[in-house]
Design an enzyme around this catalytic site. Structure first.
Site, PDB file in Angstrom:
ATOM      1  N   TYR A   1      -3.216   1.801   9.949  1.00  0.00           N
ATOM      2  CA  TYR A   1      -3.719   0.437  10.048  1.00  0.00           C
ATOM      3  C   TYR A   1      -4.480   0.211  11.352  1.00  0.00           C
ATOM      4  CZ  TYR A   1      -0.508  -0.346   6.157  1.00  0.00           C
ATOM      5  OH  TYR A   1       0.150  -0.271   4.955  1.00  0.00           O
TER       6      TYR A   1
ATOM      7  N   LEU B   1       0.882  -1.164   0.000  1.00  0.00           N
ATOM      8  CA  LEU B   1       0.000   0.000   0.000  1.00  0.00           C
ATOM      9  C   LEU B   1       0.915   1.208   0.000  1.00  0.00           C
ATOM     10  CD1 LEU B   1      -3.262   0.697   1.773  1.00  0.00           C
ATOM     11  CD2 LEU B   1      -1.455   2.382   1.958  1.00  0.00           C
ATOM     12  N   ALA B   2       0.674   2.132  -0.923  1.00  0.00           N
ATOM     13  CA  ALA B   2       1.526   3.307  -1.017  1.00  0.00           C
ATOM     14  C   ALA B   2       0.724   4.513  -1.479  1.00  0.00           C
ATOM     15  CB  ALA B   2       2.681   3.061  -1.997  1.00  0.00           C
ATOM     16  N   VAL B   3       1.070   5.662  -0.922  1.00  0.00           N
ATOM     17  CA  VAL B   3       0.498   6.942  -1.330  1.00  0.00           C
ATOM     18  C   VAL B   3       1.658   7.875  -1.623  1.00  0.00           C
ATOM     19  CG1 VAL B   3      -0.869   8.938  -0.594  1.00  0.00           C
ATOM     20  CG2 VAL B   3      -1.606   6.626   0.028  1.00  0.00           C
TER      21      VAL B   3
ATOM     22  N   GLU C   1       1.602  -7.277   6.922  1.00  0.00           N
ATOM     23  CA  GLU C   1       2.873  -7.319   7.649  1.00  0.00           C
ATOM     24  C   GLU C   1       3.618  -6.043   7.324  1.00  0.00           C
ATOM     25  OE1 GLU C   1       5.591 -10.906   7.593  1.00  0.00           O
ATOM     26  OE2 GLU C   1       6.697  -9.477   6.343  1.00  0.00           O
TER      27      GLU C   1
ATOM     28  N   ASN D   1       7.240   1.540  10.950  1.00  0.00           N
ATOM     29  CA  ASN D   1       6.600   2.062   9.747  1.00  0.00           C
ATOM     30  C   ASN D   1       5.567   3.108  10.172  1.00  0.00           C
ATOM     31  OD1 ASN D   1       4.850   2.454   7.521  1.00  0.00           O
ATOM     32  ND2 ASN D   1       5.298   0.404   6.734  1.00  0.00           N
TER      33      ASN D   1
END
Length: 144
Positions: free
Chosen positions: A111, A66-68, A100, A105
């Site tokens: 999350y 998942l990346a923005v 994971e 992070n």
């Protein structure tokens, strides 16, 4: 790929290569979602500001990536991607969501706010560019 390169700090080696992404998609059971800076799906010739990649396994859906884009963070796009991920997982019959991440992070609060809870630790699982060993933390939540 541009979002991934911008979003993941190079010192942790978390960004996947184009080949890794292509191979995952060819294996089957993998799904992705895209979001534009305005929070909806990217239109024709509109760049994605974020994405997710997931994999279905029995009655679980695992979030692989998942990346923005850093220029588009703090706009709710990560939350929107998690919502897309959960919606798709329900469609695929998942009852539980998994992910994971490396300890430390900054997405951990995203999350946790979505409902993920820590279910395990893999000590010294990741290695940084400086050979520092970092724990992997596994999270799960009900597919809501």
């Amino acid at each position: 790929m541009a979002v991934m390169q911008a979003a993941f700090p190079p010192e942790y080696g978390e960004a996947w290569t184009r080949r890794q992404v292509e191979d995952a998609m060819l294996l089957g059971g993998c799904h992705y979602g895209l979001v534009a800076a305005h929070g909806g799906a990217p239109g024709t010739n509109e760049a994605a500001a974020g994405f997710f990649l997931s994999r279905t396994g029995y009655d679980e859906e695992e979030l692989l990536l998942l990346a923005v884009d850093p220029a588009c963070r703090r706009l709710g796009l990560g939350r929107r991607l998690l919502e897309q991920f959960a919606e798709g997982a329900r469609t695929h019959g998942a009852k539980r969501l998994l992910l994971e991440m490396r300890r430390g992070n900054p997405a951990e609060s995203l999350y946790r706010n979505f409902g993920f809870n820590q279910i395990g630790v893999r000590p010294n699982y990741y290695r940084s560019a400086t050979a520092e060993r970092i724990d992997a933390i596994t999270f799960a939540c009900d597919c809501h």
